[in-house]
Design a protein around this motif. Structure first.
Motif, mmCIF file in Angstrom:
data_model
loop_
_atom_site.group_PDB
_atom_site.id
_atom_site.type_symbol
_atom_site.label_atom_id
_atom_site.label_comp_id
_atom_site.label_asym_id
_atom_site.label_seq_id
_atom_site.Cartn_x
_atom_site.Cartn_y
_atom_site.Cartn_z
ATOM 1 N N SER A 10 33.774 35.967 33.869
ATOM 2 C CA SER A 10 34.109 37.134 34.677
ATOM 3 C C SER A 10 35.460 37.687 34.232
ATOM 4 O O SER A 10 36.389 36.932 33.942
ATOM 5 C CB SER A 10 34.172 36.775 36.167
ATOM 6 N N LEU A 11 35.540 38.997 34.204
ATOM 7 C CA LEU A 11 36.764 39.710 33.819
ATOM 8 C C LEU A 11 37.153 40.656 34.936
ATOM 9 O O LEU A 11 36.319 41.435 35.412
ATOM 10 C CB LEU A 11 36.524 40.497 32.528
ATOM 11 N N ARG A 12 38.413 40.570 35.361
ATOM 12 C CA ARG A 12 38.923 41.548 36.332
ATOM 13 C C ARG A 12 39.600 42.670 35.558
ATOM 14 O O ARG A 12 40.553 42.420 34.809
ATOM 15 C CB ARG A 12 39.904 40.884 37.299
ATOM 16 N N ARG B 5 33.788 35.215 42.101
ATOM 17 C CA ARG B 5 34.566 35.017 43.330
ATOM 18 C C ARG B 5 36.009 34.640 42.998
ATOM 19 O O ARG B 5 36.948 35.116 43.641
ATOM 20 C CB ARG B 5 33.909 33.944 44.196
ATOM 21 N N TRP B 6 36.200 33.793 41.978
ATOM 22 C CA TRP B 6 37.560 33.437 41.590
ATOM 23 C C TRP B 6 38.314 34.682 41.132
ATOM 24 O O TRP B 6 39.478 34.895 41.515
ATOM 25 C CB TRP B 6 37.551 32.404 40.467
ATOM 26 N N ALA B 7 37.669 35.512 40.318
ATOM 27 C CA ALA B 7 38.328 36.723 39.811
ATOM 28 C C ALA B 7 38.641 37.698 40.946
ATOM 29 O O ALA B 7 39.682 38.363 40.933
ATOM 30 C CB ALA B 7 37.453 37.394 38.758
ATOM 31 N N LEU B 8 37.755 37.771 41.930
ATOM 32 C CA LEU B 8 37.986 38.648 43.075
ATOM 33 C C LEU B 8 39.150 38.178 43.932
ATOM 34 O O LEU B 8 39.974 38.972 44.386
ATOM 35 C CB LEU B 8 36.725 38.722 43.943
ATOM 36 N N GLN B 9 39.236 36.866 44.126
ATOM 37 C CA GLN B 9 40.211 36.324 45.071
ATOM 38 C C GLN B 9 41.543 35.943 44.431
ATOM 39 O O GLN B 9 42.585 36.045 45.081
ATOM 40 C CB GLN B 9 39.614 35.100 45.774
ATOM 41 N N GLU C 30 31.380 43.781 40.772
ATOM 42 C CA GLU C 30 31.835 43.829 42.151
ATOM 43 C C GLU C 30 33.194 44.510 42.214
ATOM 44 O O GLU C 30 34.081 44.222 41.405
ATOM 45 C CB GLU C 30 31.926 42.416 42.736
ATOM 46 N N ALA C 31 33.341 45.413 43.161
ATOM 47 C CA ALA C 31 34.606 46.139 43.315
ATOM 48 C C ALA C 31 35.610 45.283 44.075
ATOM 49 O O ALA C 31 35.256 44.515 44.964
ATOM 50 C CB ALA C 31 34.378 47.454 44.052
ATOM 51 N N VAL D 83 35.450 43.630 39.058
ATOM 52 C CA VAL D 83 35.176 42.338 38.431
ATOM 53 C C VAL D 83 33.816 42.431 37.746
ATOM 54 O O VAL D 83 32.821 42.794 38.375
ATOM 55 C CB VAL D 83 35.194 41.195 39.452
ATOM 56 N N ILE D 84 33.813 42.124 36.463
ATOM 57 C CA ILE D 84 32.609 42.183 35.644
ATOM 58 C C ILE D 84 32.165 40.753 35.355
ATOM 59 O O ILE D 84 32.865 40.007 34.670
ATOM 60 C CB ILE D 84 32.884 42.933 34.331
ATOM 61 N N GLY D 85 31.026 40.369 35.893
ATOM 62 C CA GLY D 85 30.499 39.029 35.682
ATOM 63 C C GLY D 85 29.325 39.048 34.723
ATOM 64 O O GLY D 85 28.432 39.894 34.841
ATOM 65 N N ILE D 86 29.321 38.122 33.777
ATOM 66 C CA ILE D 86 28.263 38.029 32.771
ATOM 67 C C ILE D 86 27.773 36.583 32.724
ATOM 68 O O ILE D 86 28.570 35.657 32.584
ATOM 69 C CB ILE D 86 28.776 38.450 31.379
#
Length: 261
Positions: A78-80, A39-43, A134-135, A143-146
């Motif tokens: 997470s990586l954007r 969520r942080w990476a998305l926002q 998540e797009a 955003v790629i979350g692991i």
């Protein structure tokens, strides 16, 4: 030797990154607590930004399931990432991310793990970690979350509803989370950079090498359909191939899969 709660540190991670990875990344942001690194990476994230948290209060897994996130013992990263345009093989990105994670674990002297379609990391039939993509509006930004269970003690996972394992349990020793984070990025970034020109033959070979379902009898719940058959790898769209008892091949883009005992 790492301690059980050695903190994640940007500087320690950065000094272990390959030069090409360093140049491709943006900021590395480490937080003591977040609701979700994705969520942080998305926002708030920018292209190339990495977000890590010592604890997540609302970590999510596949199909909206909660991801158990005790503080200071696991890896939530997470990586954007921004492609120049939507890649042709975008549905394969979760699987390619899984390959990078599997290779990173091997780089950290972990053995015996594998990948369970579509986005889980497994060890000895138990879940070790997961991947959530998540797009960011337009599909060229992802955003790629692991999430990986690293040094989590057994009592911390009492609320988990499926068999699980940590890297410490699998290896018999504490795992350095900073070293693991760097290893994941060192494997993931080159695969992302090469993803638009993905070699499909090589990808399918790589996937087969890590596929814990390959040639195993499985039970598949796809929507309201319950299927049984032989798992037979993935196709060029990343769909799971199931050979049914009548010999027909069924390709599935989304399903819950379990190995028949």
């Amino acid at each position: 030797m790492p301690s059980a709660h050695e903190p994640l540190q940007e500087a320690v991670i950065r000094c272990q990154l390959d030069a090409g990875v360093m140049s491709a990344l943006g900021g590395i942001h480490v937080f003591p607590q977040l609701d979700s690194t994705n969520r942080w990476a998305l926002q708030q994230g920018q292209c190339g930004d990495v977000c890590l948290a010592e604890q997540q209060t609302a970590g999510r897994g596949r199909r909206g399931r909660q991801w158990q996130s005790p503080p200071g013992v696991n890896l939530y990263v997470s990586l954007r990432w921004c492609f120049g345009q939507v890649p042709e093989h975008l549905p394969l990105l979760s699987l390619v991310t899984g390959l990078a994670v599997a290779e990173a674990l091997e780089d950290c002297a972990i053995q015996g793990h594998g990948l369970k379609w579509p986005n889980d990391v497994y060890y000895d039939g138990k879940k070790l970690g997961g991947i959530l993509l998540e797009a960011v509006g337009a599909l060229e930004q992802i955003v790629i979350g692991i999430g990986l269970n690293v040094n989590m003690p057994a009592q911390a996972g009492r609320g988990i509803e499926q068999p699980w394992v940590s890297l410490q349990m699998a290896s018999g020793k504490l795992v350095d989370r900073n070293h693991l984070a760097a290893a994941v990025l060192n494997r993931l970034l080159p695969r992302l950079q090469g993803f638009p020109g993905l070699d499909m033959v090589q990808f399918q070979r790589d996937w087969q090498a890590w596929d814990v379902l390959d040639q195993r009898e499985v039970r598949v719940l796809s929507g309201s359909d319950l299927l049984e058959g032989l798992a037979s790898g993935v196709d060029h769209r990343g769909q799971l191939r199931i050979k049914l008892k009548d010999g027909l091949i069924k390709n599935l883009s989304s399903a819950d899969v379990s190995v028949r005992i």
